[in-house]
Structure formats: structure tokens, C-alpha cells
Design a protein around this motif. Sequence first.
Motif, PDB file in Angstrom:
ATOM      1  N   UNK A 157       0.834  -1.262   0.096  1.00 33.82           N
ATOM      2  CA  UNK A 157       0.008  -0.037  -0.028  1.00 33.82           C
ATOM      3  C   UNK A 157       0.784   1.273   0.107  1.00 33.82           C
ATOM      4  N   UNK A 158       0.367   2.256  -0.467  1.00 36.04           N
ATOM      5  CA  UNK A 158       1.113   3.535  -0.836  1.00 36.04           C
ATOM      6  C   UNK A 158       0.584   4.768  -0.358  1.00 36.04           C
ATOM      7  N   UNK A 159       1.298   5.573  -0.082  1.00 30.40           N
ATOM      8  CA  UNK A 159       0.619   7.073   0.288  1.00 30.40           C
ATOM      9  C   UNK A 159      -0.091   7.526  -0.738  1.00 30.40           C
ATOM     10  N   UNK A 160      -1.155   8.272  -0.387  1.00 28.87           N
ATOM     11  CA  UNK A 160      -2.037   8.734  -1.435  1.00 28.87           C
ATOM     12  C   UNK A 160      -1.360   9.993  -2.326  1.00 28.87           C
ATOM     13  N   UNK A 161      -1.566   9.826  -3.397  1.00 31.06           N
ATOM     14  CA  UNK A 161      -0.687  11.023  -4.223  1.00 31.06           C
ATOM     15  C   UNK A 161      -1.853  11.270  -5.308  1.00 31.06           C
ATOM     16  N   UNK A 162      -2.091  12.582  -5.379  1.00 29.71           N
ATOM     17  CA  UNK A 162      -3.346  12.970  -6.091  1.00 29.71           C
ATOM     18  C   UNK A 162      -2.597  12.743  -7.762  1.00 29.71           C
TER      19      UNK A 162
ATOM     20  N   UNK B  24      -4.802   5.150 -13.203  1.00 35.29           N
ATOM     21  CA  UNK B  24      -6.111   4.463 -12.505  1.00 35.29           C
ATOM     22  C   UNK B  24      -6.093   3.208 -12.492  1.00 35.29           C
ATOM     23  N   UNK B  25      -5.183   2.393 -13.194  1.00 40.03           N
ATOM     24  CA  UNK B  25      -5.104   1.214 -12.913  1.00 40.03           C
ATOM     25  C   UNK B  25      -4.220   0.582 -11.624  1.00 40.03           C
ATOM     26  N   UNK B  26      -3.662   1.454 -10.972  1.00 43.46           N
ATOM     27  CA  UNK B  26      -2.937   1.341  -9.796  1.00 43.46           C
ATOM     28  C   UNK B  26      -3.540   1.850  -8.621  1.00 43.46           C
ATOM     29  N   UNK B  27      -4.833   2.513  -8.618  1.00 43.02           N
ATOM     30  CA  UNK B  27      -5.481   3.212  -7.462  1.00 43.02           C
ATOM     31  C   UNK B  27      -5.810   2.271  -6.447  1.00 43.02           C
ATOM     32  N   UNK B  28      -5.748   0.919  -6.504  1.00 39.78           N
ATOM     33  CA  UNK B  28      -6.134  -0.100  -5.454  1.00 39.78           C
ATOM     34  C   UNK B  28      -4.610   0.059  -4.489  1.00 39.78           C
ATOM     35  N   UNK B  29      -3.561   0.469  -4.798  1.00 46.60           N
ATOM     36  CA  UNK B  29      -2.452   0.476  -3.892  1.00 46.60           C
ATOM     37  C   UNK B  29      -2.668   1.762  -3.017  1.00 46.60           C
ATOM     38  N   UNK B  30      -3.509   2.833  -3.420  1.00 45.70           N
ATOM     39  CA  UNK B  30      -3.597   3.897  -2.789  1.00 45.70           C
ATOM     40  C   UNK B  30      -4.854   4.094  -1.777  1.00 45.70           C
ATOM     41  N   UNK B  31      -5.579   3.107  -2.059  1.00 45.71           N
ATOM     42  CA  UNK B  31      -6.845   3.252  -1.295  1.00 45.71           C
ATOM     43  C   UNK B  31      -6.691   2.973   0.328  1.00 45.71           C
ATOM     44  N   UNK B  32      -5.890   2.149   0.862  1.00 41.38           N
ATOM     45  CA  UNK B  32      -5.937   2.122   2.266  1.00 41.38           C
ATOM     46  C   UNK B  32      -5.376   3.311   3.113  1.00 41.38           C
ATOM     47  N   UNK B  33      -4.392   4.128   2.263  1.00 36.37           N
ATOM     48  CA  UNK B  33      -3.976   5.442   2.812  1.00 36.37           C
ATOM     49  C   UNK B  33      -5.086   6.527   2.877  1.00 36.37           C
ATOM     50  N   UNK B  34      -6.184   6.294   1.828  1.00 33.33           N
ATOM     51  CA  UNK B  34      -7.257   7.086   1.887  1.00 33.33           C
ATOM     52  C   UNK B  34      -7.868   6.958   2.974  1.00 33.33           C
TER      53      UNK B  34
ATOM     54  N   UNK C 225      -7.291   5.430   5.804  1.00 34.80           N
ATOM     55  CA  UNK C 225      -6.550   5.627   6.984  1.00 34.80           C
ATOM     56  C   UNK C 225      -6.433   7.104   7.476  1.00 34.80           C
ATOM     57  N   UNK C 226      -6.322   8.027   6.402  1.00 37.88           N
ATOM     58  CA  UNK C 226      -5.985   9.483   6.658  1.00 37.88           C
ATOM     59  C   UNK C 226      -7.301  10.076   6.507  1.00 37.88           C
ATOM     60  N   UNK C 227      -8.380   9.452   6.026  1.00 36.19           N
ATOM     61  CA  UNK C 227      -9.573   9.895   5.676  1.00 36.19           C
ATOM     62  C   UNK C 227      -9.441  11.173   4.911  1.00 36.19           C
ATOM     63  N   UNK C 228      -8.712  10.994   3.737  1.00 35.83           N
ATOM     64  CA  UNK C 228      -8.138  12.145   2.826  1.00 35.83           C
ATOM     65  C   UNK C 228      -9.342  12.855   2.372  1.00 35.83           C
ATOM     66  N   UNK C 229     -10.509  12.549   1.960  1.00 38.43           N
ATOM     67  CA  UNK C 229     -11.663  13.255   1.420  1.00 38.43           C
ATOM     68  C   UNK C 229     -12.414  13.843   2.288  1.00 38.43           C
TER      69      UNK C 229
ATOM     70  N   UNK D 243     -20.104  18.938   1.280  1.00 42.36           N
ATOM     71  CA  UNK D 243     -18.831  18.489   1.839  1.00 42.36           C
ATOM     72  C   UNK D 243     -18.778  17.024   2.162  1.00 42.36           C
ATOM     73  N   UNK D 244     -17.697  16.464   1.753  1.00 37.84           N
ATOM     74  CA  UNK D 244     -17.797  14.964   1.840  1.00 37.84           C
ATOM     75  C   UNK D 244     -17.682  14.570   3.536  1.00 37.84           C
ATOM     76  N   UNK D 245     -18.756  13.680   3.907  1.00 39.57           N
ATOM     77  CA  UNK D 245     -19.128  13.397   5.116  1.00 39.57           C
ATOM     78  C   UNK D 245     -18.614  11.790   5.600  1.00 39.57           C
ATOM     79  N   UNK D 246     -18.646  10.876   4.367  1.00 42.66           N
ATOM     80  CA  UNK D 246     -18.199   9.802   4.689  1.00 42.66           C
ATOM     81  C   UNK D 246     -17.713   9.176   3.338  1.00 42.66           C
ATOM     82  N   UNK D 247     -16.896   8.062   3.469  1.00 39.51           N
ATOM     83  CA  UNK D 247     -16.511   7.221   2.192  1.00 39.51           C
ATOM     84  C   UNK D 247     -16.476   5.573   2.415  1.00 39.51           C
ATOM     85  N   UNK D 248     -16.557   5.177   1.256  1.00 39.59           N
ATOM     86  CA  UNK D 248     -16.785   3.468   1.446  1.00 39.59           C
ATOM     87  C   UNK D 248     -16.304   3.051  -0.019  1.00 39.59           C
ATOM     88  N   UNK D 249     -15.877   1.749   0.280  1.00 37.42           N
ATOM     89  CA  UNK D 249     -15.586   1.049  -0.876  1.00 37.42           C
ATOM     90  C   UNK D 249     -16.741   0.249  -1.292  1.00 37.42           C
TER      91      UNK D 249
END
Length: 102
Positions: A16-21, A28-38, A40-44, A92-98
Motif C-alpha cells: 500500500x502506498x501514500x495517497x498521491x493525487x 487509474x490501474x494502480x489506484x488499489x494501492x492508494x486506497x488504504x491510505x485514503x 487511514x487518513x480520511x483524505x476526502x 462537503x464529504x462526510x463519509x467514504x466507502x469502498x
Amino acid sequence: MPNLIKKLLFLLEIGNHQFDSILWKTCPEKRNTLVNDIFKFKVPIGKSKKEIRELFGHEPDIYTPMTWSYPVESDKFGNPLISLSLYFKDEIVTSIRLKTME
């Protein structure tokens, strides 16, 4: 040297990797490696729609004015298998879900 290793691991989709915009928008084919960080840190969380477009790009699937979704993983035909869903309240974003597509 550590940056080179991180980039190699990212390209190989290992770990897993640090979110990078920029990576989110350009690989887009690599987004799955960024999701955990999103998550973990509630990025949005707490961000406006304008800020979300800047961070995640301008191509969300907009199901309603209160739900936007970005593909995280797709099949070989480009159909989303897993999406990152963002839920808004008062713009405003209040929650996120996969979300797994069926």
C-alpha cells in the motif's frame, strides 16, 4: 534511493502506498494501492466538491448530487469492479466507502 524503491513497488503494485493525487489521476490501474491510505487518513473527509475534483480528478460517476464514485479496480473491459464512493452533505464529504460492483 528510497524514492526509487517506493516507485518500483508502486509500479509493481506491491503493498500500500501514500495517497498521491497525481498518481491517482494519471495511473487509474494502480489506484488499489492508494486506497488504504485514503481510508487511514480520511483524505476526502471534510473536503468540498471543488477540492475533490482537484484531488481525485474530474471523472467521477455521479449517481446523485450527494454521491460520487471513482473506479478503483476495473475488469479487462474497463467496467468498474470496485469503486471509492464519496458521500456529501451540504457539498462537503462526510463519509467514504469502498463499493464492490455486482
